[in-house]
Each structure stands twice: as C-alpha cells, then as structure tokens.
Design a protein around this motif. Structure first.
Motif, PDB file in Angstrom:
ATOM      1  N   LYS A   1      -1.950   0.518 -15.211  1.00 34.32           N
ATOM      2  CA  LYS A   1      -2.234   1.720 -16.007  1.00 34.32           C
ATOM      3  C   LYS A   1      -2.346   1.396 -17.495  1.00 34.32           C
ATOM      4  O   LYS A   1      -2.945   2.166 -18.249  1.00 34.32           O
ATOM      5  CB  LYS A   1      -1.139   2.771 -15.755  1.00 34.32           C
ATOM      6  CG  LYS A   1      -1.190   3.364 -14.344  1.00 34.32           C
ATOM      7  CD  LYS A   1      -0.004   4.279 -14.077  1.00 34.32           C
ATOM      8  CE  LYS A   1      -0.037   4.821 -12.658  1.00 34.32           C
ATOM      9  NZ  LYS A   1       1.195   5.592 -12.315  1.00 34.32           N
TER      10      LYS A   1
ATOM     11  N   PHE B   1      -8.688   1.053 -17.308  1.00 37.93           N
ATOM     12  CA  PHE B   1      -8.342   1.183 -15.880  1.00 37.93           C
ATOM     13  C   PHE B   1      -8.208   2.645 -15.467  1.00 37.93           C
ATOM     14  O   PHE B   1      -8.686   3.062 -14.417  1.00 37.93           O
ATOM     15  CB  PHE B   1      -7.029   0.436 -15.591  1.00 37.93           C
ATOM     16  CG  PHE B   1      -6.666   0.395 -14.124  1.00 37.93           C
ATOM     17  CD1 PHE B   1      -5.762   1.306 -13.584  1.00 37.93           C
ATOM     18  CD2 PHE B   1      -7.250  -0.541 -13.271  1.00 37.93           C
ATOM     19  CE1 PHE B   1      -5.442   1.285 -12.229  1.00 37.93           C
ATOM     20  CE2 PHE B   1      -6.927  -0.578 -11.917  1.00 37.93           C
ATOM     21  CZ  PHE B   1      -6.022   0.336 -11.399  1.00 37.93           C
TER      22      PHE B   1
ATOM     23  N   VAL C   1       6.261  -4.358  -7.220  1.00 39.46           N
ATOM     24  CA  VAL C   1       4.974  -3.673  -7.009  1.00 39.46           C
ATOM     25  C   VAL C   1       4.821  -2.544  -8.024  1.00 39.46           C
ATOM     26  O   VAL C   1       3.764  -2.353  -8.617  1.00 39.46           O
ATOM     27  CB  VAL C   1       4.892  -3.119  -5.567  1.00 39.46           C
ATOM     28  CG1 VAL C   1       3.648  -2.256  -5.387  1.00 39.46           C
ATOM     29  CG2 VAL C   1       4.892  -4.258  -4.565  1.00 39.46           C
ATOM     30  N   LYS C   2       5.896  -1.828  -8.246  1.00 43.69           N
ATOM     31  CA  LYS C   2       5.816  -0.710  -9.200  1.00 43.69           C
ATOM     32  C   LYS C   2       5.491  -1.217 -10.609  1.00 43.69           C
ATOM     33  O   LYS C   2       4.763  -0.557 -11.351  1.00 43.69           O
ATOM     34  CB  LYS C   2       7.129   0.066  -9.207  1.00 43.69           C
ATOM     35  CG  LYS C   2       7.308   0.917  -7.947  1.00 43.69           C
ATOM     36  CD  LYS C   2       8.603   1.727  -7.977  1.00 43.69           C
ATOM     37  CE  LYS C   2       8.693   2.611  -6.744  1.00 43.69           C
ATOM     38  NZ  LYS C   2       9.978   3.314  -6.643  1.00 43.69           N
TER      39      LYS C   2
ATOM     40  N   ILE D   1       2.297   1.918  -3.440  1.00 40.83           N
ATOM     41  CA  ILE D   1       1.268   2.382  -4.385  1.00 40.83           C
ATOM     42  C   ILE D   1       0.899   3.831  -4.104  1.00 40.83           C
ATOM     43  O   ILE D   1       0.827   4.668  -5.022  1.00 40.83           O
ATOM     44  CB  ILE D   1       0.028   1.468  -4.301  1.00 40.83           C
ATOM     45  CG1 ILE D   1       0.358   0.089  -4.861  1.00 40.83           C
ATOM     46  CG2 ILE D   1      -1.166   2.081  -5.033  1.00 40.83           C
ATOM     47  CD1 ILE D   1      -0.619  -0.989  -4.476  1.00 40.83           C
TER      48      ILE D   1
ATOM     49  N   VAL E   1       1.852  -1.641 -10.851  1.00 41.36           N
ATOM     50  CA  VAL E   1       1.176  -0.345 -11.007  1.00 41.36           C
ATOM     51  C   VAL E   1       1.234   0.092 -12.475  1.00 41.36           C
ATOM     52  O   VAL E   1       0.229   0.496 -13.064  1.00 41.36           O
ATOM     53  CB  VAL E   1       1.819   0.743 -10.105  1.00 41.36           C
ATOM     54  CG1 VAL E   1       1.219   2.113 -10.404  1.00 41.36           C
ATOM     55  CG2 VAL E   1       1.637   0.383  -8.639  1.00 41.36           C
ATOM     56  N   GLU E   2       2.402  -0.067 -13.092  1.00 41.18           N
ATOM     57  CA  GLU E   2       2.521   0.309 -14.515  1.00 41.18           C
ATOM     58  C   GLU E   2       1.645  -0.595 -15.380  1.00 41.18           C
ATOM     59  O   GLU E   2       0.987  -0.143 -16.317  1.00 41.18           O
ATOM     60  CB  GLU E   2       3.991   0.225 -14.968  1.00 41.18           C
ATOM     61  CG  GLU E   2       4.873   1.307 -14.342  1.00 41.18           C
ATOM     62  CD  GLU E   2       4.201   2.675 -14.314  1.00 41.18           C
ATOM     63  OE1 GLU E   2       3.740   3.147 -15.379  1.00 41.18           O
ATOM     64  OE2 GLU E   2       4.073   3.252 -13.197  1.00 41.18           O
TER      65      GLU E   2
ATOM     66  N   GLN F   1      -9.237   8.043  -9.478  1.00 44.03           N
ATOM     67  CA  GLN F   1      -7.900   7.761  -8.928  1.00 44.03           C
ATOM     68  C   GLN F   1      -8.037   6.980  -7.625  1.00 44.03           C
ATOM     69  O   GLN F   1      -7.297   6.028  -7.366  1.00 44.03           O
ATOM     70  CB  GLN F   1      -7.139   9.070  -8.702  1.00 44.03           C
ATOM     71  CG  GLN F   1      -5.748   8.866  -8.140  1.00 44.03           C
ATOM     72  CD  GLN F   1      -4.714   9.758  -8.768  1.00 44.03           C
ATOM     73  OE1 GLN F   1      -4.845  10.213  -9.917  1.00 44.03           O
ATOM     74  NE2 GLN F   1      -3.664  10.055  -8.021  1.00 44.03           N
TER      75      GLN F   1
ATOM     76  N   SER G   1       0.833  -1.213   0.000  1.00 50.76           N
ATOM     77  CA  SER G   1       0.000   0.000   0.000  1.00 50.76           C
ATOM     78  C   SER G   1       0.859   1.252   0.000  1.00 50.76           C
ATOM     79  O   SER G   1       0.576   2.218  -0.714  1.00 50.76           O
ATOM     80  CB  SER G   1      -0.903   0.009   1.245  1.00 50.76           C
ATOM     81  OG  SER G   1      -1.874  -0.990   1.129  1.00 50.76           O
TER      82      SER G   1
ATOM     83  N   GLN H   1      -8.696   3.410  -8.466  1.00 46.30           N
ATOM     84  CA  GLN H   1      -7.482   2.780  -9.008  1.00 46.30           C
ATOM     85  C   GLN H   1      -6.561   2.367  -7.854  1.00 46.30           C
ATOM     86  O   GLN H   1      -6.053   1.241  -7.808  1.00 46.30           O
ATOM     87  CB  GLN H   1      -6.733   3.765  -9.916  1.00 46.30           C
ATOM     88  CG  GLN H   1      -7.405   4.059 -11.247  1.00 46.30           C
ATOM     89  CD  GLN H   1      -6.598   5.031 -12.084  1.00 46.30           C
ATOM     90  OE1 GLN H   1      -5.373   4.909 -12.219  1.00 46.30           O
ATOM     91  NE2 GLN H   1      -7.280   6.013 -12.654  1.00 46.30           N
ATOM     92  N   VAL H   2      -6.363   3.281  -6.903  1.00 45.36           N
ATOM     93  CA  VAL H   2      -5.466   3.016  -5.766  1.00 45.36           C
ATOM     94  C   VAL H   2      -6.026   1.863  -4.930  1.00 45.36           C
ATOM     95  O   VAL H   2      -5.304   0.940  -4.541  1.00 45.36           O
ATOM     96  CB  VAL H   2      -5.271   4.286  -4.909  1.00 45.36           C
ATOM     97  CG1 VAL H   2      -4.566   3.946  -3.591  1.00 45.36           C
ATOM     98  CG2 VAL H   2      -4.472   5.326  -5.673  1.00 45.36           C
TER      99      VAL H   2
ATOM    100  N   LEU I   1       0.952 -10.373  -8.213  1.00 48.60           N
ATOM    101  CA  LEU I   1       2.339 -10.827  -8.024  1.00 48.60           C
ATOM    102  C   LEU I   1       2.405 -12.344  -7.881  1.00 48.60           C
ATOM    103  O   LEU I   1       3.308 -12.985  -8.410  1.00 48.60           O
ATOM    104  CB  LEU I   1       2.961 -10.151  -6.804  1.00 48.60           C
ATOM    105  CG  LEU I   1       3.334  -8.690  -6.994  1.00 48.60           C
ATOM    106  CD1 LEU I   1       3.837  -8.092  -5.689  1.00 48.60           C
ATOM    107  CD2 LEU I   1       4.388  -8.529  -8.085  1.00 48.60           C
TER     108      LEU I   1
ATOM    109  N   LEU J   1      -5.555  -1.480  -6.635  1.00 46.21           N
ATOM    110  CA  LEU J   1      -4.139  -1.878  -6.596  1.00 46.21           C
ATOM    111  C   LEU J   1      -3.755  -2.366  -5.207  1.00 46.21           C
ATOM    112  O   LEU J   1      -3.061  -3.353  -5.039  1.00 46.21           O
ATOM    113  CB  LEU J   1      -3.253  -0.710  -7.038  1.00 46.21           C
ATOM    114  CG  LEU J   1      -3.117  -0.578  -8.553  1.00 46.21           C
ATOM    115  CD1 LEU J   1      -2.614   0.791  -8.950  1.00 46.21           C
ATOM    116  CD2 LEU J   1      -2.178  -1.664  -9.096  1.00 46.21           C
ATOM    117  N   LYS J   2      -4.275  -1.676  -4.186  1.00 48.06           N
ATOM    118  CA  LYS J   2      -3.925  -2.072  -2.817  1.00 48.06           C
ATOM    119  C   LYS J   2      -4.467  -3.461  -2.496  1.00 48.06           C
ATOM    120  O   LYS J   2      -3.825  -4.249  -1.819  1.00 48.06           O
ATOM    121  CB  LYS J   2      -4.452  -1.045  -1.815  1.00 48.06           C
ATOM    122  CG  LYS J   2      -3.615   0.232  -1.779  1.00 48.06           C
ATOM    123  CD  LYS J   2      -4.107   1.211  -0.734  1.00 48.06           C
ATOM    124  CE  LYS J   2      -3.178   2.419  -0.673  1.00 48.06           C
ATOM    125  NZ  LYS J   2      -3.592   3.409   0.346  1.00 48.06           N
TER     126      LYS J   2
ATOM    127  N   THR K   1      -2.768  -6.148  -5.852  1.00 48.24           N
ATOM    128  CA  THR K   1      -1.357  -6.281  -6.278  1.00 48.24           C
ATOM    129  C   THR K   1      -0.714  -7.578  -5.806  1.00 48.24           C
ATOM    130  O   THR K   1      -0.031  -8.260  -6.580  1.00 48.24           O
ATOM    131  CB  THR K   1      -0.534  -5.073  -5.792  1.00 48.24           C
ATOM    132  OG1 THR K   1      -0.981  -3.916  -6.509  1.00 48.24           O
ATOM    133  CG2 THR K   1       0.950  -5.276  -6.053  1.00 48.24           C
TER     134      THR K   1
END
Lengths: 25, 191
Positions: B34, B39, B26-27, A17, B30-31, B44, A14, B47-48, B59, B51-52, B55
């Motif tokens: 996007k 998405f 993780v990054k 992100i 995120v990419e 925003q 978190s 989206q966050v 992974l 992802l939280k 993710t």
C-alpha cells in the motif's frame, strides 16, 4: 477446542490478504 | 522472529508456530504494498491478485537477510541461529537449499536498503498476471518502478552496467522459488 485446517502456504497467504482487504473496506 | 525447532516440540507444533509467524509477515507485505507509489490506484481486485501471487516472492527477498550462505545458517529475528542440518529435519530441505542459493546471489549484489525496498516493489508488481483485470495499469506501474530502480542503481554506480541486469535476473529465480514451493509447503490455520 482449537480446530486445525491444513492448507498450502499459498492458500494461507491468500486467506490473510483477503481478510486484510475485507477488514479495511 | 519465532524460534523454529526446540527439541521438545512435535513437528505439528513447530508447523503451527511457523504458520503463526507467517501471518504478521504477510500483513507487513500488504502494508508495504500500500505504500508503493501508484499501487493503490490499481483496482482493489488487482491489488489483491498481485498480493496473492507476489507476497511469497517478496517474503523470500525479505528472508534473505536471515540466511548466511557462507556459514549455512539461518538467524531468526530473536537472535536464535539454526544450522542448515537442523532445519533440514523439518523437511524443508529443497526450499532451504534454493533459499541459500538465492540469498547468495542476491547478497553478492550488495544492495542498499532503499534499493532492496524498490526491488521488492518491482518483484510484487512483476508477479503472475493471470488474475489481473487491468493488465495495462499494472504494466505501466511495473515500468515506472523498474525505471526508478534503474536510475537509483545507475546513479550510485555509474561505472557498473552489470548490476542492474543481474538484479532483474533474480526475478525468474523468484518465480521458480514461488512455483516450486508456495503450493507445496503446508500451513496450519487455527480457527
């Protein structure tokens, strides 16, 4: 000196992100 | 891409390097998010939130290719291979066992890379909705991505009607993996 913060992996994810979206605003 | 446990390093150092390896991974998710069509039309906030909550699951799907269920080994991107036994020493045994099972099931479906990518997009937008504001928008995006995944898979395997349902059955597995492990594994963040 390095300061360590222990957290859950979910919190670690978190944090990354939130930082990413804040940086790209 | 990081090695895990050279004998000389303390478990804290190993955890530090594991946590630091996690950040680029993780990054990348995120990419990847996007780049999913639609998405970025979500708010925003949503989206966050997706992802939280999604993710870790994405992974887990990405890491599947590192796991060899037959040999019970994990090969990191730098080519270093570790046996399940040596990784157990890190205390992640229940996650490792679950990962071997999951990667065996997912691997047996024999998905092409583009099918796997579309499946990961479905995984992300199927993540927990508790923090989502515009649920309708997320559900529509999920529906469209599932339709795209179904047509891609059935167009390539017209006579195999079982593959798509088997693939969707992996979603609850991922949710279980996430609920059992993402809030248990500890990470070190160095400020």
């Amino acid at each position: 000196p390095k300061t360590h913060r222990v957290m859950t992996l979910a919190d670690h994810i978190s944090h990354i992100i939130t930082q990413d979206f804040a940086r790209n605003q | 891409s990081c090695p895990v446990a050279p004998a000389s390093r303390s478990s804290q150092e190993v955890w530090e390097s594991f946590s630091q390896c996690f950040t680029p991974a993780v990054k990348e998710v995120v990419e990847f998010a996007k780049s999913i069509p639609g998405f970025q039309t979500l708010s925003q906030h949503d989206q966050v939130m997706l992802l939280k909550s999604g993710t870790f699951q994405v992974l887990m799907v990405r890491f599947c290719s590192l796991f060899d269920p037959k040999e019970r080994t994990v090969t990191f991107l730098n080519g270093q291979t570790y046996s399940l036994a040596s990784l157990r020493a890190l205390g992640m045994s229940s996650l490792l066992d679950a990962m071997f099972d999951f990667s065996e099931k997912l691997g047996s479906l024999g998905l092409e890379p583009d099918e796997m990518a579309l499946f990961m997009a479905v995984v992300l937008v199927s993540a927990d909705r508790s923090g989502i504001v515009e649920v309708g928008a997320v559900e529509l995006l999920q529906e469209n991505l599932i339709k795209a995944l179904r047509s891609l898979i059935t167009s390539r395997r017209p006579d195999d009607s079982t593959l798509f349902p088997k693939l969707l059955l992996r979603l609850p597995d991922l949710r279980t993996l996430n609920n059992q492990h993402s809030d248990k594994l500890l990470a070190f963040r160095i400020d």
